[in-house]
Design a protein around this motif. Structure first.
Motif, PDB file in Angstrom:
ATOM      1  N   GLU A  37       9.152   1.629   8.250  1.00  0.00           N
ATOM      2  CA  GLU A  37       9.385   0.209   7.983  1.00  0.00           C
ATOM      3  C   GLU A  37       8.181  -0.406   7.272  1.00  0.00           C
ATOM      4  O   GLU A  37       8.340  -1.185   6.323  1.00  0.00           O
ATOM      5  N   ALA A  38       6.977  -0.062   7.707  1.00  0.00           N
ATOM      6  CA  ALA A  38       5.767  -0.608   7.096  1.00  0.00           C
ATOM      7  C   ALA A  38       5.627  -0.145   5.653  1.00  0.00           C
ATOM      8  O   ALA A  38       5.328  -0.948   4.750  1.00  0.00           O
ATOM      9  N   ALA A  39       5.844   1.138   5.399  1.00  0.00           N
ATOM     10  CA  ALA A  39       5.705   1.662   4.046  1.00  0.00           C
ATOM     11  C   ALA A  39       6.733   1.047   3.108  1.00  0.00           C
ATOM     12  O   ALA A  39       6.423   0.704   1.957  1.00  0.00           O
ATOM     13  N   LEU A 100      -0.860  11.247  13.332  1.00  0.00           N
ATOM     14  CA  LEU A 100      -0.456   9.901  12.929  1.00  0.00           C
ATOM     15  C   LEU A 100      -0.627   9.705  11.428  1.00  0.00           C
ATOM     16  O   LEU A 100       0.234   9.120  10.759  1.00  0.00           O
ATOM     17  N   LEU A 101      -1.740  10.187  10.893  1.00  0.00           N
ATOM     18  CA  LEU A 101      -1.958  10.072   9.461  1.00  0.00           C
ATOM     19  C   LEU A 101      -0.899  10.856   8.688  1.00  0.00           C
ATOM     20  O   LEU A 101      -0.381  10.386   7.669  1.00  0.00           O
ATOM     21  N   ARG A 102      -0.560  12.040   9.179  1.00  0.00           N
ATOM     22  CA  ARG A 102       0.477  12.841   8.521  1.00  0.00           C
ATOM     23  C   ARG A 102       1.818  12.106   8.527  1.00  0.00           C
ATOM     24  O   ARG A 102       2.534  12.094   7.517  1.00  0.00           O
ATOM     25  N   THR A 103       2.148  11.477   9.641  1.00  0.00           N
ATOM     26  CA  THR A 103       3.391  10.708   9.722  1.00  0.00           C
ATOM     27  C   THR A 103       3.378   9.555   8.727  1.00  0.00           C
ATOM     28  O   THR A 103       4.397   9.268   8.073  1.00  0.00           O
ATOM     29  N   ASP A 104       2.248   8.886   8.601  1.00  0.00           N
ATOM     30  CA  ASP A 104       2.141   7.767   7.670  1.00  0.00           C
ATOM     31  C   ASP A 104       2.285   8.233   6.227  1.00  0.00           C
ATOM     32  O   ASP A 104       2.907   7.547   5.396  1.00  0.00           O
ATOM     33  N   LEU A 105       1.724   9.388   5.903  1.00  0.00           N
ATOM     34  CA  LEU A 105       1.868   9.927   4.555  1.00  0.00           C
ATOM     35  C   LEU A 105       3.321  10.291   4.254  1.00  0.00           C
ATOM     36  O   LEU A 105       3.813  10.063   3.143  1.00  0.00           O
ATOM     37  N   GLU A 110       8.170   8.910   1.253  1.00  0.00           N
ATOM     38  CA  GLU A 110       9.589   8.557   1.254  1.00  0.00           C
ATOM     39  C   GLU A 110       9.816   7.206   0.564  1.00  0.00           C
ATOM     40  O   GLU A 110      10.765   7.048  -0.215  1.00  0.00           O
ATOM     41  N   ALA A 111       8.958   6.227   0.855  1.00  0.00           N
ATOM     42  CA  ALA A 111       9.124   4.894   0.266  1.00  0.00           C
ATOM     43  C   ALA A 111       8.890   4.912  -1.241  1.00  0.00           C
ATOM     44  O   ALA A 111       9.502   4.126  -1.983  1.00  0.00           O
ATOM     45  N   CYS A 112       8.019   5.808  -1.710  1.00  0.00           N
ATOM     46  CA  CYS A 112       7.689   5.855  -3.133  1.00  0.00           C
ATOM     47  C   CYS A 112       8.711   6.630  -3.959  1.00  0.00           C
ATOM     48  O   CYS A 112       8.671   6.578  -5.193  1.00  0.00           O
ATOM     49  N   GLU A 113       9.620   7.341  -3.294  1.00  0.00           N
ATOM     50  CA  GLU A 113      10.593   8.151  -4.029  1.00  0.00           C
ATOM     51  C   GLU A 113      11.481   7.309  -4.928  1.00  0.00           C
ATOM     52  O   GLU A 113      11.916   7.764  -5.987  1.00  0.00           O
ATOM     53  N   VAL A 114      11.740   6.070  -4.504  1.00  0.00           N
ATOM     54  CA  VAL A 114      12.653   5.214  -5.268  1.00  0.00           C
ATOM     55  C   VAL A 114      11.942   4.545  -6.433  1.00  0.00           C
ATOM     56  O   VAL A 114      12.389   4.592  -7.575  1.00  0.00           O
ATOM     57  N   THR A 171       2.819  11.388  -4.126  1.00  0.00           N
ATOM     58  CA  THR A 171       3.391  10.154  -4.687  1.00  0.00           C
ATOM     59  C   THR A 171       3.472  10.166  -6.207  1.00  0.00           C
ATOM     60  O   THR A 171       4.198   9.359  -6.791  1.00  0.00           O
ATOM     61  N   GLY A 172       2.720  11.052  -6.842  1.00  0.00           N
ATOM     62  CA  GLY A 172       2.670  11.055  -8.298  1.00  0.00           C
ATOM     63  C   GLY A 172       1.887   9.891  -8.862  1.00  0.00           C
ATOM     64  O   GLY A 172       1.949   9.618 -10.072  1.00  0.00           O
ATOM     65  N   ALA A 173       1.132   9.188  -8.020  1.00  0.00           N
ATOM     66  CA  ALA A 173       0.436   7.972  -8.434  1.00  0.00           C
ATOM     67  C   ALA A 173      -1.059   8.213  -8.602  1.00  0.00           C
ATOM     68  O   ALA A 173      -1.627   9.165  -8.059  1.00  0.00           O
TER      69      ALA A 173
END
Length: 356
Positions: A37-39, A100-105, A110-114, A171-173
């Protein structure tokens, strides 16, 4: 863990990339415990410069120090009653921070895929704030041991290189690193208490502090900004480390309104004269309890440009709007509104009014 080879500095390095004009971002922390949700909120509200959210409400390992410690190479920490302490080998606290960091990544990926943003910002505690917050085995701050400070700084550099490479690959960023140094003024002033509470830790010289930060900035090979939301951040010191930007709380009395100090404003003018952007904290970190608009919040930035003699049309290049501090203490509703207001300020900097 494989650490990338250091950057070869025998030849003149190419200029580092710069994020898009009109970009806005956040400081780092958000309320809640749901990383997806945060990402999604961050990527949706801040499409030009989203950041990897920190969710300290999840507890040990999710806060700024715990997350940064999870990146260290060959150094592990554990939690003791007084805070984080170096331990001989990774235990449950360290593994929790890494997980936790791995989960956040995963959530950010996932959020950046779109949207596939061109830039992503990651935040870590800077070397001085980290050394002030973690204890060595004796119970004293790492800051009290010059050798330990050097080891932590080198470990942080190695860990950040790996972290940057992973975020970029996933992320490709282009990755922007933010070093959070809220404790730096106290480190310089020598006001941090010792373990006994009866004294204070020795002050660190400005040259020593600057050298450590400069080594980290130049060693990463990507743009790095340093954020310090203290009452009187050492802006001139930070301007000498080669950072791509300096983050401040622009609503502090020293910078804003009739209480602004001429010397502080002159320093900001010098930073802008050098072409270094400021990350201006303008949006309240907590719900002010009254309606606010981006026009109201933009006024200190426009006033600053006017007082320093910079055309407002340059704000989109010279300033990145953010919240005044992290949003961990905000309500979810205000946190989302604050991110949206930051984005609106970025748009306002692209097309500023001639008069406010």
């Amino acid at each position: 863990m494989v650490v990338p080879d250091p950057v070869d500095d025998t030849e003149e390095a190419a200029p580092l990339p710069r994020w898009p004009d009109g970009a806005a971002t956040g400081v780092g922390s958000l309320p809640g415990t749901d990383p997806r949700e945060a990402a999604a909120a961050v990527v949706g509200e801040l499409p030009l410069l989203p950041f990897l959210p920190e969710l300290p409400a999840r507890g040990v390992g999710a806060d700024m120090i715990g997350r940064t410690a999870a990146l260290l190479v060959d150094i592990a920490v554990e939690v003791v009653p007084s805070g984080y302490r170096v331990t001989a080998r990774p235990g449950g606290d360290h593994r929790r921070a890494v997980d936790l960091l791995r989960t956040d990544l995963d959530a950010l990926d996932e959020a950046c895929e779109v949207t596939r943003p061109g830039w992503v910002k990651v935040q870590v505690a800077g070397p001085w704030t980290l050394a002030a917050a973690v204890e060595v085995h004796s119970g004293h701050r790492v800051l009290t041991d010059h050798g330990a400070v050097s080891e932590f700084a080198a470990s942080l550099l190695d860990g950040l290189r790996v972290h940057i490479a992973e975020v970029a690959a996933r992320t490709g960023a282009q990755v922007l690193v933010q070093l959070d140094e809220p404790t730096l003024p106290a480190v310089l002033a020598g006001t941090l208490p010792t373990a006994s509470g009866y004294g204070t830790v020795r002050s660190v010289g400005r040259n020593e502090a600057q050298d450590a930060l400069r080594d980290l900035v130049t060693g990463l090979g990507v743009p790095v900004v340093v954020h310090c939301c203290a009452d009187r951040p050492p802006v001139r010191l930070l301007a000498g480390i080669g950072a791509a930007g300096i983050g401040i709380d622009a609503t502090r009395p020293v910078f804003s309104g009739s209480s602004a100090l001429p010397a502080a404003l002159d320093t900001l003018g010098e930073v802008w004269d050098s072409g270094t952007p400021l990350l201006l904290g303008l949006v309240p970190a907590l719900d002010p309890g009254r309606p606010v608009t981006s026009r109201d919040l933009a006024r200190p930035a426009f006033d600053l440009a006017d007082r320093l003699g910079f055309d407002r049309s340059r704000l989109a290049t010279l300033a990145v709007p953010t919240t005044t501090c992290g949003l961990a203490g905000a309500t979810p509703t205000w946190a989302r509104r604050a991110l949206a207001l930051s984005r609106e300020l970025g748009d306002a900097f692209l097309d500023p009014p001639e008069e406010s």
